[in-house]
Design a protein around this motif. Structure first.
Motif, PDB file in Angstrom:
ATOM      1  N   VAL A  85       0.808  -1.242  -0.190  1.00 46.32           N
ATOM      2  CA  VAL A  85      -0.210   0.183  -0.035  1.00 46.32           C
ATOM      3  C   VAL A  85       0.934   1.179  -0.174  1.00 46.32           C
ATOM      4  O   VAL A  85       2.026   1.306   0.284  1.00 46.32           O
ATOM      5  CB  VAL A  85      -1.044  -0.048   1.204  1.00 46.32           C
ATOM      6  N   SER A  86       0.099   2.567  -0.344  1.00 42.75           N
ATOM      7  CA  SER A  86       1.121   3.587  -0.376  1.00 42.75           C
ATOM      8  C   SER A  86       1.102   4.263   1.062  1.00 42.75           C
ATOM      9  O   SER A  86       2.585   4.532   1.389  1.00 42.75           O
ATOM     10  CB  SER A  86       0.343   4.519  -1.150  1.00 42.75           C
ATOM     11  N   GLU A  87       0.209   4.495   1.846  1.00 42.36           N
ATOM     12  CA  GLU A  87       0.283   4.947   3.272  1.00 42.36           C
ATOM     13  C   GLU A  87      -0.307   4.190   4.286  1.00 42.36           C
ATOM     14  O   GLU A  87      -1.169   3.117   4.155  1.00 42.36           O
ATOM     15  CB  GLU A  87      -0.475   6.241   3.313  1.00 42.36           C
ATOM     16  N   PRO A  88       0.109   4.366   5.467  1.00 36.16           N
ATOM     17  CA  PRO A  88      -0.535   3.502   6.744  1.00 36.16           C
ATOM     18  C   PRO A  88      -1.921   3.576   6.571  1.00 36.16           C
ATOM     19  O   PRO A  88      -2.524   2.422   7.001  1.00 36.16           O
ATOM     20  CB  PRO A  88       0.337   3.980   7.969  1.00 36.16           C
ATOM     21  N   ARG A  89      -2.240   4.593   6.356  1.00 38.08           N
ATOM     22  CA  ARG A  89      -3.829   4.791   6.192  1.00 38.08           C
ATOM     23  C   ARG A  89      -4.466   4.111   5.466  1.00 38.08           C
ATOM     24  O   ARG A  89      -5.982   3.830   5.402  1.00 38.08           O
ATOM     25  CB  ARG A  89      -4.168   6.285   5.959  1.00 38.08           C
ATOM     26  N   ASP A  90      -3.966   3.247   4.424  1.00 38.79           N
ATOM     27  CA  ASP A  90      -4.753   2.419   3.543  1.00 38.79           C
ATOM     28  C   ASP A  90      -4.921   1.262   4.186  1.00 38.79           C
ATOM     29  O   ASP A  90      -5.652   0.150   3.656  1.00 38.79           O
ATOM     30  CB  ASP A  90      -3.969   2.430   2.220  1.00 38.79           C
ATOM     31  N   ILE A  91      -4.203   0.708   5.249  1.00 35.24           N
ATOM     32  CA  ILE A  91      -4.594  -0.555   5.906  1.00 35.24           C
ATOM     33  C   ILE A  91      -5.722  -0.689   6.587  1.00 35.24           C
ATOM     34  O   ILE A  91      -6.301  -1.684   6.209  1.00 35.24           O
ATOM     35  CB  ILE A  91      -3.077  -0.906   6.794  1.00 35.24           C
ATOM     36  N   PRO A  92      -6.355   0.056   7.216  1.00 37.00           N
ATOM     37  CA  PRO A  92      -7.471  -0.148   7.993  1.00 37.00           C
ATOM     38  C   PRO A  92      -8.514  -0.439   7.248  1.00 37.00           C
ATOM     39  O   PRO A  92      -9.418  -1.298   7.494  1.00 37.00           O
ATOM     40  CB  PRO A  92      -7.715   1.096   8.815  1.00 37.00           C
ATOM     41  N   GLY A 102      -3.008 -11.687   4.958  1.00 31.77           N
ATOM     42  CA  GLY A 102      -1.600 -11.530   4.778  1.00 31.77           C
ATOM     43  C   GLY A 102      -0.749 -10.415   5.579  1.00 31.77           C
ATOM     44  O   GLY A 102      -1.824  -9.943   6.409  1.00 31.77           O
ATOM     45  N   VAL A 103       0.121 -10.145   5.128  1.00 29.25           N
ATOM     46  CA  VAL A 103       0.631  -9.164   5.840  1.00 29.25           C
ATOM     47  C   VAL A 103       0.930  -7.768   4.899  1.00 29.25           C
ATOM     48  O   VAL A 103       0.511  -7.966   3.789  1.00 29.25           O
ATOM     49  CB  VAL A 103       2.183  -9.285   6.378  1.00 29.25           C
ATOM     50  N   TYR A 104       1.649  -6.741   5.445  1.00 31.89           N
ATOM     51  CA  TYR A 104       1.726  -5.498   4.467  1.00 31.89           C
ATOM     52  C   TYR A 104       3.025  -4.907   4.250  1.00 31.89           C
ATOM     53  O   TYR A 104       3.942  -5.332   5.113  1.00 31.89           O
ATOM     54  CB  TYR A 104       0.833  -4.521   5.352  1.00 31.89           C
ATOM     55  N   GLY A 173     -14.013  -2.358  -9.683  1.00 32.52           N
ATOM     56  CA  GLY A 173     -14.935  -2.243  -8.667  1.00 32.52           C
ATOM     57  C   GLY A 173     -14.313  -0.950  -7.904  1.00 32.52           C
ATOM     58  O   GLY A 173     -15.369  -0.017  -7.375  1.00 32.52           O
ATOM     59  N   LEU A 174     -13.130  -0.642  -7.679  1.00 25.92           N
ATOM     60  CA  LEU A 174     -12.700   0.637  -7.184  1.00 25.92           C
ATOM     61  C   LEU A 174     -12.852   1.745  -8.167  1.00 25.92           C
ATOM     62  O   LEU A 174     -12.548   1.407  -9.269  1.00 25.92           O
ATOM     63  CB  LEU A 174     -11.151   0.334  -6.610  1.00 25.92           C
ATOM     64  N   PRO A 175     -13.307   2.965  -7.679  1.00 29.74           N
ATOM     65  CA  PRO A 175     -13.391   3.872  -8.710  1.00 29.74           C
ATOM     66  C   PRO A 175     -11.965   4.433  -9.007  1.00 29.74           C
ATOM     67  O   PRO A 175     -11.248   4.569  -8.350  1.00 29.74           O
ATOM     68  CB  PRO A 175     -14.226   5.022  -7.730  1.00 29.74           C
ATOM     69  N   VAL A 176     -12.068   4.571 -10.481  1.00 24.82           N
ATOM     70  CA  VAL A 176     -10.716   5.033 -10.978  1.00 24.82           C
ATOM     71  C   VAL A 176     -10.634   6.552 -10.574  1.00 24.82           C
ATOM     72  O   VAL A 176     -11.245   7.437 -10.480  1.00 24.82           O
ATOM     73  CB  VAL A 176     -10.643   5.001 -12.576  1.00 24.82           C
ATOM     74  N   GLY A 177      -9.243   6.977 -10.310  1.00 27.42           N
ATOM     75  CA  GLY A 177      -8.968   8.183  -9.645  1.00 27.42           C
ATOM     76  C   GLY A 177      -9.288   8.493  -7.842  1.00 27.42           C
ATOM     77  O   GLY A 177      -9.034   9.186  -7.358  1.00 27.42           O
ATOM     78  N   GLY A 178      -9.935   7.335  -7.445  1.00 25.87           N
ATOM     79  CA  GLY A 178     -10.285   7.350  -6.052  1.00 25.87           C
ATOM     80  C   GLY A 178      -9.191   7.006  -4.934  1.00 25.87           C
ATOM     81  O   GLY A 178      -8.210   6.535  -5.510  1.00 25.87           O
ATOM     82  N   ASP A 179      -9.323   6.905  -3.819  1.00 26.01           N
ATOM     83  CA  ASP A 179      -8.560   6.730  -2.805  1.00 26.01           C
ATOM     84  C   ASP A 179      -9.133   5.351  -1.989  1.00 26.01           C
ATOM     85  O   ASP A 179     -10.268   5.387  -1.725  1.00 26.01           O
ATOM     86  CB  ASP A 179      -8.336   7.824  -1.745  1.00 26.01           C
ATOM     87  N   LEU A 180      -8.083   4.685  -1.639  1.00 27.92           N
ATOM     88  CA  LEU A 180      -8.613   3.379  -1.068  1.00 27.92           C
ATOM     89  C   LEU A 180      -9.163   3.587   0.297  1.00 27.92           C
ATOM     90  O   LEU A 180     -10.135   2.861   0.584  1.00 27.92           O
ATOM     91  CB  LEU A 180      -7.332   2.337  -0.415  1.00 27.92           C
TER      92      LEU A 180
END
Length: 199
Positions: A85-92, A102-104, A173-180
């Motif tokens: 992932v890009s940032e820790p905030r993407d994990i939750p 798995g792990v990150y 299913g994830l919007p293009v240009g969106g944030d996780l």
């Protein structure tokens, strides 16, 4: 009329927070002023506590209160499966789906030549070291579905694929240009479950 210096200082500091403009800063400042001293000090202590006790996991670079985060330390997790992932905030958001065991690995951003962020500015070298040292079977590249995220995913796939490790990307299913971090759990969960190989 100019606010009292201490109020103005609080407003200035609040406005430095992401997504907080002058009106939001004013609302928060007046909430703090009108709440009890105990409640305001509790907020202050929580900020001080998080800054003094939380650092980066030495393995995956998620936020941790110990040298190694709870996810990396867990024997219940599948350590042969790494989600990048890009940032820790993407994990939750991914954790809330309940479908990934798995792990990150946190990169600390995404490739963005326009902003001067190249491979050297990200934790790609550390990822490659993990792939060399650990028995990894699959890497899920869950960077945001925008230009920077797609560029990062393609770059990583080119580095990892020759190692004989399966490289996948969350399904559509994830919007293009969106944030996780803003994706709903059902959509994100389905995207992780139905991840596809990166070619």
């Amino acid at each position: 009329m100019q606010a009292a210096p201490s109020i103005q200082k609080l407003l200035d500091e609040l406005e430095r927070l992401p997504g907080i403009g002058p009106k939001s800063a004013q609302r928060i400042a007046y909430y703090i002023l009108n709440t009890s001293t105990d409640a305001a000090l509790e907020l202050s202590r929580a900020i001080e506590d998080v800054k003094s006790t939380v650092s980066f996991c030495t393995v995956c670079f998620n936020y941790a209160q110990e040298a190694v985060c709870e996810i990396c330390a867990s024997e219940k997790r599948d350590h042969s499966l790494i989600c990048v992932v890009s940032e820790p905030r993407d994990i939750p958001p991914i954790e809330r789906t309940g479908v990934f065991d798995g792990v990150y690995h946190v990169l600390g951003g995404a490739l963005s030549p326009m902003e001067g962020i190249g491979p050297e500015e990200l934790r790609i070298k550390e990822l490659m070291a993990r792939l060399a040292d650990e028995d990894i079977e699959e890497v899920v590249i869950a960077t945001d579905p925008n230009i920077e995220g797609e560029t990062t995913a393609a770059y990583l796939a080119r580095l990892i694929s020759p190692l004989g490790i399966t490289v996948t990307r969350p399904a559509s299913g994830l919007p293009v240009g969106g944030d996780l971090e803003f994706a709903d759990e059902v959509t994100l969960g389905r995207a992780i479950e139905e991840r596809r190989p990166v070619r």
